[in-house]
Design a protein around this motif. Sequence first.
Motif: not given
Length: 286
Positions: A138-153
């Motif tokens: 899920l963390s990898n998916a969050a990093a790869e899918a959010t390319d609009d500047g959304t911050k992920t942790e």
Amino acid sequence: MTIGVIGGSGIYEALPLENTRKEEVSTPYGEPSDAVTLGELAGKEVAFLPRHGEDHQHAPTDASYRANIYALKSVGVDRVIATNAVGSLREDLPPRTLVVPDQIFDRTKHRSPSFFGDGMVVHMGFADPYCPAMVDHLSNAAAEATDDGTKTEEGGTYVCIEGPQYSTRAESEFYRDQGWDIVGMTAIPEAKLAREAELSYATVAGVTDYDVWKEDNEVTLEEVLANAEANQDAINEVVEHAIRTMPEDFESKAWSALEGTINTPADAIPEETRERVDLLAGDYLD
């Protein structure tokens, strides 16, 4: 594999599922929050269930957690992607951040945390409450899918409170003093039940507010709903990407979590209890 998704109706509406059908599931633990919607995405079967019901009619304490997890297990789910709305306990996790936590602290008081009991004692390991393999995915998916500047942790502790009220200021400051990261109302007992059902389970949580620890900050439903709606697109993208990229050779220790945990001899377990838990533990009781 069948991938379960637990969340709000916004996720289901955004997922491009094909060949969908609804399945009404009855369980020994009551009725699920809603019917299970089954469909296909990228060649994978997906089972969606809204935690609070289609119209958000079930409060955090009263949601049908046991029936929901049992229903997903009964339709063949072996891994679950959950979503949660949470408050932030850290300045650097502002509203509209996405967090994939790896720990939970349980502050609930009035919920049924287990499928077992009634003459059957099970001591389940829960040191890592979210499946590490699913957290990584899920963390990898969050990093790869959010390319609009959304911050992920990636990582962090989700403290689960009873609700439905938000925290007091004293509670919020206490949670921060413990070093916890986000606060919500729905991680427990869902994560515990997923482990008992031997499901690989993790969540992507969308931050909606700063709880009440921040000076001059007061959590309101209006703020929570506005930020939850703003988070929805990013969460949908993460969930869809996680489904599309779910590896066939995925391995999870959760799939054998019951092994060695049943403390009651099989012949001492009441027949009624054995029948009720057959889907969950039948292989260990034969």
